[in-house]
Structure formats: structure tokens, C-alpha cells
Design an enzyme around this catalytic site. Structure first.
Site, PDB file in Angstrom:
ATOM      1  N   ASP A  27       7.428  -9.934  70.012  1.00 54.88           N
ATOM      2  CA  ASP A  27       6.191 -10.826  70.565  1.00 54.88           C
ATOM      3  C   ASP A  27       5.501 -11.143  69.443  1.00 54.88           C
ATOM      4  O   ASP A  27       5.122 -12.506  69.278  1.00 54.88           O
ATOM      5  CB  ASP A  27       5.481 -10.238  71.706  1.00 54.88           C
ATOM      6  CG  ASP A  27       5.034 -11.282  72.585  1.00 54.88           C
ATOM      7  OD1 ASP A  27       4.766 -12.355  72.239  1.00 54.88           O
ATOM      8  OD2 ASP A  27       4.510 -10.949  73.866  1.00 54.88           O
ATOM      9  N   CYS A 252       3.433 -16.784  72.072  1.00 58.54           N
ATOM     10  CA  CYS A 252       4.854 -17.460  72.414  1.00 58.54           C
ATOM     11  C   CYS A 252       4.846 -18.825  71.885  1.00 58.54           C
ATOM     12  O   CYS A 252       4.004 -19.831  72.048  1.00 58.54           O
ATOM     13  CB  CYS A 252       4.956 -17.602  73.936  1.00 58.54           C
ATOM     14  SG  CYS A 252       6.551 -18.431  74.264  1.00 58.54           S
ATOM     15  N   ASN A 261      -1.155 -10.450  71.553  1.00 54.53           N
ATOM     16  CA  ASN A 261      -1.171  -9.602  72.930  1.00 54.53           C
ATOM     17  C   ASN A 261      -2.394  -8.414  72.748  1.00 54.53           C
ATOM     18  O   ASN A 261      -2.913  -8.482  71.663  1.00 54.53           O
ATOM     19  CB  ASN A 261       0.222  -8.730  72.565  1.00 54.53           C
ATOM     20  CG  ASN A 261       1.406  -9.395  72.828  1.00 54.53           C
ATOM     21  OD1 ASN A 261       1.912 -10.355  72.079  1.00 54.53           O
ATOM     22  ND2 ASN A 261       1.784  -9.224  74.096  1.00 54.53           N
TER      23      ASN A 261
HETATM   24  P1  HMG Z   1      19.909 -24.219  75.188  1.00 52.21           P
HETATM   25  O1  HMG Z   1      20.061 -24.981  73.720  1.00 52.21           O
HETATM   26  O2  HMG Z   1      20.129 -24.756  76.319  1.00 52.21           O
HETATM   27  O3  HMG Z   1      21.576 -23.390  74.989  1.00 52.21           O
HETATM   28  O4  HMG Z   1      19.012 -23.133  74.946  1.00 52.21           O
HETATM   29  P2  HMG Z   1      22.995 -23.811  75.485  1.00 52.21           P
HETATM   30  O5  HMG Z   1      23.519 -22.639  76.270  1.00 52.21           O
HETATM   31  O6  HMG Z   1      23.232 -25.189  75.802  1.00 52.21           O
HETATM   32  O7  HMG Z   1      23.880 -23.607  74.055  1.00 52.21           O
HETATM   33  C1  HMG Z   1      23.662 -24.434  72.917  1.00 52.21           C
HETATM   34  C2  HMG Z   1      23.934 -23.732  71.603  1.00 52.21           C
HETATM   35  O8  HMG Z   1      23.414 -22.470  71.398  1.00 52.21           O
HETATM   36  C3  HMG Z   1      25.719 -23.225  71.754  1.00 52.21           C
HETATM   37  O9  HMG Z   1      26.069 -23.381  70.462  1.00 52.21           O
HETATM   38  C4  HMG Z   1      25.435 -21.801  72.089  1.00 52.21           C
HETATM   39  O10 HMG Z   1      26.434 -20.955  71.789  1.00 52.21           O
HETATM   40  C5  HMG Z   1      24.161 -21.438  71.412  1.00 52.21           C
HETATM   41  P3  HMG Z   1      27.190 -24.481  70.038  1.00 52.21           P
HETATM   42  O11 HMG Z   1      28.311 -24.630  71.084  1.00 52.21           O
HETATM   43  O12 HMG Z   1      26.251 -25.681  70.139  1.00 52.21           O
HETATM   44  O13 HMG Z   1      27.440 -24.191  68.655  1.00 52.21           O
HETATM   45  N1  HMG Z   1      23.408 -20.377  71.909  1.00 52.21           N
HETATM   46  C6  HMG Z   1      23.110 -19.214  71.208  1.00 52.21           C
HETATM   47  N2  HMG Z   1      23.221 -18.638  70.062  1.00 52.21           N
HETATM   48  C7  HMG Z   1      22.669 -17.592  69.755  1.00 52.21           C
HETATM   49  N3  HMG Z   1      22.042 -16.755  70.594  1.00 52.21           N
HETATM   50  C8  HMG Z   1      22.193 -17.128  72.073  1.00 52.21           C
HETATM   51  C9  HMG Z   1      22.467 -18.304  72.292  1.00 52.21           C
HETATM   52  N4  HMG Z   1      22.512 -19.014  73.319  1.00 52.21           N
HETATM   53  C10 HMG Z   1      23.039 -20.116  73.059  1.00 52.21           C
HETATM   54  N5  HMG Z   1      21.370 -16.327  72.672  1.00 52.21           N
HETATM   55  C11 HMG Z   1      18.490 -20.841  75.263  1.00 52.21           C
HETATM   56  C12 HMG Z   1      19.031 -22.153  75.961  1.00 52.21           C
HETATM   57  C13 HMG Z   1      18.083 -19.810  76.127  1.00 52.21           C
HETATM   58  C14 HMG Z   1      19.501 -20.045  74.376  1.00 52.21           C
HETATM   59  C15 HMG Z   1      17.174 -21.100  74.623  1.00 52.21           C
HETATM   60  O14 HMG Z   1      16.203 -21.865  75.255  1.00 52.21           O
HETATM   61  C16 HMG Z   1      16.334 -19.943  73.757  1.00 52.21           C
HETATM   62  O15 HMG Z   1      17.089 -19.426  72.815  1.00 52.21           O
HETATM   63  N6  HMG Z   1      15.227 -19.749  74.435  1.00 52.21           N
HETATM   64  C17 HMG Z   1      14.476 -18.406  73.885  1.00 52.21           C
HETATM   65  C18 HMG Z   1      13.045 -18.898  73.792  1.00 52.21           C
HETATM   66  C19 HMG Z   1      12.228 -17.701  73.135  1.00 52.21           C
HETATM   67  O16 HMG Z   1      12.515 -16.803  72.860  1.00 52.21           O
HETATM   68  N7  HMG Z   1      10.906 -17.556  73.837  1.00 52.21           N
HETATM   69  C20 HMG Z   1      10.070 -16.485  73.251  1.00 52.21           C
HETATM   70  C21 HMG Z   1      10.415 -15.326  74.131  1.00 52.21           C
HETATM   71  S1  HMG Z   1       9.378 -15.376  75.938  1.00 52.21           S
HETATM   72  C22 HMG Z   1       7.940 -14.774  75.604  1.00 52.21           C
HETATM   73  O17 HMG Z   1       7.545 -14.646  74.495  1.00 52.21           O
HETATM   74  C23 HMG Z   1       7.149 -14.384  76.880  1.00 52.21           C
HETATM   75  C24 HMG Z   1       6.961 -12.795  76.645  1.00 52.21           C
HETATM   76  O18 HMG Z   1       6.324 -12.149  75.863  1.00 52.21           O
HETATM   77  C25 HMG Z   1       6.421 -12.451  78.210  1.00 52.21           C
HETATM   78  C26 HMG Z   1       5.095 -13.279  78.312  1.00 52.21           C
HETATM   79  O19 HMG Z   1       4.071 -13.195  77.259  1.00 52.21           O
HETATM   80  O20 HMG Z   1       4.811 -13.836  79.482  1.00 52.21           O
HETATM   81  C27 HMG Z   1       8.477 -12.301  77.251  1.00 52.21           C
HETATM   82 MG    MG Z   2       4.227 -12.182  75.594  1.00 47.67          MG
END
Ligand code: HMG
Ligand code: MG
Length: 309
Positions: A27, A252, A261
């Protein structure tokens, strides 16, 4: 790097021991504008383990274009003691992320859902409903592979686009994440708008839905300086797992106004003062955060780091 400790007065109505779930490397670093070198990430995690943190969330197997700061996840994990006594969970949003985590040898993963429609879309390119469809095979396959699954719910106290978030909505999403098979649910105040009585109401609402404090963790961001107060409120409601980030790093990239955090040092100081066991060496932790602040080129926002660093 030492100084006086807190005054210690045990309050017998509070839990006697707490687990600190360290999220700094994930995070904390996901929100940095510069990319932290791999060697520094390895050293950061190693020092956190050495300081006694019982669990350290290491990185995320998310799309590297979405979070470029953690694009080196596989290289990082390859250099970590995955079979050591300290679990090193990684975030996985979907099956592609799980495949990458399994290939890397991870034994703990975390899915991360949203309590609101808008944040599900902004953070996961999903809807409130389709995020659950996305997580379902992740959890099933992880459990089949003997991998532990934690689940986060974000925006539990408020959302920058939708405003206040109803407690019932948070409980509904959280319950469904647990039903998928997650062992623990971490309730995220992603933008730090939660306040103390709201914390109690949310924990009680989970209890009324049959989800006890043994299944819950709290994840506070400190945007408005309420994280420690909220942690105290949660302690009073029996919570024994708290997420925190060394030096107060964090935020985030997909949530407007999300800042650091709850700083692990500030939490450790409060727990020590309350006579609650946590197992963390404060001096070693402060030294780690002071070193990391040097790597990032700016001071830690943690009051305890500033007082003792
Ligand atoms: P998308 O663009 O909709 O993905 O993203 P997709 O499923 O349509 O796939 C598109 C392309 O991405 C494909 O490749 C997939 O293979 C590839 P292509 O066929 O075009 O070559 N792909 C990936 N590659 C590597 N690793 C993967 C992956 N998935 C698909 N995992 C997705 C959807 C969910 C992937 C995107 O939105 C994403 O990565 N989001 C993450 C955002 C994030 O990390 N945010 C921060 C964390 S959350 C947070 O901080 C809150 C927390 O702390 C709690 C709080 O504070 O409340 C936890
Ligand atoms: Mg967080």
C-alpha cells in the site's frame, strides 16, 4: 535512534495481544510517484521482518500498466523468504494475477473488493457485482492450491465520488467476500474519512450479521488524522488485527484524496502504552522508516518516527 517509551497502563477491558499486518511495501509503495529500486524493496521487507512484524504484504500482481510501481512483483517475490515463518501476502485482483502469484510460489494472497459501484469501476474496471464474479474463481483455485486468501473491502466509511457509504452496503459486500472462502476481511477506510463512533457501528453491524471480530481486520488511512483514534475505537470493539504501514506510507492511486496508512510506529506506540502485546521492536522499525524516508527523499509523516528518528 532511541528515546523515552510511552507511559504504560494496562486496560484490562482491551485485547491482550494484537497482530499488526504490515502493508508498507504494497500500500505504501504503490502510491509513490517514483519507482523504488528492487534492491530497496527487498531491503525494506527484510528489515520489517527483522523488526518483528508478523506478516508483511509484499506487493501486487495487478496489471503493470495500472500500477507501474509494483510491476516488478515477480522479481521481488523471487528474492523473498516465501517459506519463512513470516507470511508475505500479495494482492491479486483476478485469475491472471493468481496465476502469476502461484507461479512465483506465493502461499498467501489478498483479493480487494469495493463497497461502492464507482470505486469498483475505477480500481478494478468492474461493477459491484462483476468484481465478485471476478474473485470467485480466484478464491476457489487459491484454496485448492492451499493458498490462504484475505479479502479487503474498500470505501467502508465514505467514497470520494459517492459520498457516505451505508453500513449495510459494506456488510453485504464483506459477507459475500467471506462466503467466497476468504479467511479474513479487512475493512478499508480508503480515504480516511471514518470517525470513531462509525467504526464501532460498522463492527457491530458485522457482528449482527454473524461475522465476529475474529474474522475482521481494520485498515485505516490517516488523511484526516483519525487513523489512530479509529484504531483505538476498533480495539474497544475487540478487533485484534490492524493493518499499518511503516512510516505512514501509503494511498491508493485510484482513489482521490487517499493518503498514507496508519503509521505502524504510531500503532506500536499506542499498543505498548496500553500494555498490549504486538511483538514489534520499535527502534528497529523507526530505523527502517527513517532509512526508507531517505530512499524516497522525504520525511515520514509519522509522529513517532519524527520524535524518535
Ligand atoms: P482490465 O484492463 O479490465 O483487464 O483491468 P482485462 O482483464 O481486460 O485484461 C486486459 C489485459 O491485461 C490482458 O492482456 C490481460 O492478460 C492483462 P492482453 O490480452 O491485452 O495482452 N491482465 C493482467 N496482466 C498482469 N497481471 C494481471 C492482469 N490482469 C489482466 N493481474 C484489472 C482489470 C483488475 C487487471 C486492473 O483494473 C487492475 O490491475 N487493477 C488494480 C488496481 C490496484 O492495484 N489498485 C490498488 C490496490 S487496492 C487498494 O489500495 C485499497 C486497499 O489498500 C484497501 C483500502 O485502502 O481500502 C487494498
Ligand atoms: Mg489501503
Amino acid at each position: 535512534m532511541t528515546g523515552p517509551g510511552p507511559s504504560v497502563v494496562r486496560d484490562a477491558s482491551l485485547p491482550s495481544a494484537v497482530t499488526i499486518y504490515e502493508v508498507g511495501p504494497r500500500d505504501g509503495l504503490q502510491n509513490e510517484s517514483t519507482i523504488v529500486p528492487l534492491d530497496a524493496k527487498v531491503e525494506f521487507i527484510t528489515r520489517l521482518i527483522d523488526a518483528g512484524l508478523p506478516i508483511v504484504e509484499a506487493t501486487s500482481f495487478v496489471h503493470p500498466r495500472w500500477v507501474p510501481q509494483l510491476a516488478d512483483a515477480a522479481d521481488l517475490v523471487a528474492r523473498l523468504p516465501l517459506t519463512g515463518p513470516v507470511p508475505l501476502p500479495v494482492l491479486v485482483p483476478n485469475e491472471r494475477g493468481l496465476d502469476r502469484a502461484l507461479e512465483a510460489g506465493c502461499s498467501h494472497v489478498a483479493i480487494f473488493g469495493s463497497a461502492t459501484e464507482t470505486f469498483a469501476q475505477k480500481n478494478l474496471n468492474a461493477t459491484l457485482e462483476s468484481q465478485l464474479t471476478m474473485f470467485e474463481p480466484v478464491v476457489t483455485r487459491a484454496l485448492e492450491a492451499d493458498v490462504d486468501v484475505r479479502a479487503y473491502v474498500s470505501m467502508c466509511f465514505g467514497d470520494p465520488w459517492e459520498g457516505p457509504v451505508a453500513v449495510e452496503q459494506v456488510v453485504a459486500v464483506g459477507a459475500r467476500l467471506l462466503e467466497l472462502g476468504a479467511t479474513q476481511l479487512s475493512l478499508g477506510d480508503t480515504i480516511g474519512v471514518g470517525t470513531a463512533a462509525h467504526v464501532g457501528i460498522l463492527i457491530d453491524a458485522f457482528g449482527a450479521a454473524g461475522i465476529g471480530v475474529d474474522r475482521l481486520a481494520m485498515h485505516f488511512h490517516d488523511t484526516y488524522g483519525q487513523a489512530l483514534t479509529n484504531a483505538y475505537a476498533a480495539l474497544r470493539h475487540g478487533i485484534t488485527t490492524f493493518d499499518a504501514s511503516a512510516g505512514g506510507l501509503g494511498g491508493c492511486p485510484y482513489a482521490e484524496s487517499a493518503t498514507g496508512n496508519l503509521a505502524t510506529e504510531d500503532l506500536v506506540w499506542m499498543l505498548s502504552g496500553l500494555g498490549i502485546e504486538h511483538g514489534v521492536d520499535l527502534d528497529a522499525l523507526v530505523a527502517t522508516s527513517v532509512w526508507m524516508a531517505g530512499v524516497l527523499g522525504r520525511e515520514s509523516p509519522s509522529a513517532v518516527v519524527r520524535a524518535r528518528g
